[in-house]
Design a protein around this motif. Structure first.
Motif, PDB file in Angstrom:
ATOM      1  N   LEU A  21       0.827  -1.203   0.000  1.00 16.79           N
ATOM      2  CA  LEU A  21       0.000   0.000   0.000  1.00 16.79           C
ATOM      3  C   LEU A  21       0.864   1.256   0.000  1.00 16.79           C
ATOM      4  O   LEU A  21       0.524   2.255  -0.623  1.00 16.79           O
ATOM      5  N   LYS A  77      -5.081   0.352   5.552  1.00 18.10           N
ATOM      6  CA  LYS A  77      -5.909   0.647   4.384  1.00 18.10           C
ATOM      7  C   LYS A  77      -6.682   1.949   4.588  1.00 18.10           C
ATOM      8  O   LYS A  77      -6.811   2.753   3.657  1.00 18.10           O
ATOM      9  N   ILE A  78      -7.173   2.179   5.788  1.00 21.37           N
ATOM     10  CA  ILE A  78      -7.867   3.428   6.089  1.00 21.37           C
ATOM     11  C   ILE A  78      -6.918   4.607   5.946  1.00 21.37           C
ATOM     12  O   ILE A  78      -7.265   5.635   5.354  1.00 21.37           O
ATOM     13  N   PHE A  80      -4.249   4.721   4.101  1.00 18.96           N
ATOM     14  CA  PHE A  80      -3.933   4.835   2.682  1.00 18.96           C
ATOM     15  C   PHE A  80      -5.041   5.584   1.947  1.00 18.96           C
ATOM     16  O   PHE A  80      -4.773   6.489   1.156  1.00 18.96           O
ATOM     17  N   GLU A  81      -6.291   5.213   2.206  1.00 16.59           N
ATOM     18  CA  GLU A  81      -7.415   5.862   1.555  1.00 16.59           C
ATOM     19  C   GLU A  81      -7.510   7.334   1.950  1.00 16.59           C
ATOM     20  O   GLU A  81      -7.824   8.179   1.118  1.00 16.59           O
ATOM     21  N   GLN A  84      -4.944   9.156  -0.019  1.00 12.74           N
ATOM     22  CA  GLN A  84      -5.332   9.267  -1.425  1.00 12.74           C
ATOM     23  C   GLN A  84      -6.329  10.386  -1.619  1.00 12.74           C
ATOM     24  O   GLN A  84      -6.266  11.130  -2.608  1.00 12.74           O
ATOM     25  N   LYS A  85      -7.263  10.551  -0.691  1.00 14.18           N
ATOM     26  CA  LYS A  85      -8.234  11.649  -0.779  1.00 14.18           C
ATOM     27  C   LYS A  85      -7.536  12.993  -0.679  1.00 14.18           C
ATOM     28  O   LYS A  85      -7.881  13.946  -1.363  1.00 14.18           O
ATOM     29  N   SER A  88      -5.680  14.224  -4.074  1.00  8.03           N
ATOM     30  CA  SER A  88      -6.452  14.139  -5.308  1.00  8.03           C
ATOM     31  C   SER A  88      -5.870  15.079  -6.367  1.00  8.03           C
ATOM     32  O   SER A  88      -5.413  16.171  -6.079  1.00  8.03           O
TER      33      SER A  88
END
Length: 90
Positions: A21, A77-78, A80-81, A84-85, A88
């Motif tokens: 990730l 994962k949280i 990472f997300e 990513q937000k 943008s």
């Protein structure tokens, strides 16, 4: 014929997924992220760092290790997300 027990390797698949990730990050950033994830887990579950199986091996049973490794992957994962937000592209 007897059934053979499948033995899992020390390097877990969940840990490898977590590292994948954050492959774009430098090793120092990756280590900082993993430390942050461990801190989040400890604060969420009211644990000490010694309770984490990857920091204190051979002190925990297999089920605890599996649960904690999966939780670490979920928190990663949280993170990472969320990153990513924040990154943008416009």
């Amino acid at each position: 014929m007897s059934k053979k027990k499948i033995v899992k390797l020390q390097s877990s698949e969940e840990h490898n997924k977590l590292i994948q990730l954050f492959y774009e990050n430098s090793p120092e950033e990756r280590q900082r992220l993993l430390t942050n994830i461990d801190t989040v887990l400890c604060s969420m579950l009211d644990l000490e760092h010694d309770d984490l199986p990857w920091l204190n091996p051979n002190q925990h049973n297999h089920k605890w290790e599996k649960i904690m490794t999966n939780l670490r992957l979920v928190v990663g994962k949280i993170e990472f997300e969320a990153a990513q937000k924040a990154r943008s592209v416009h």
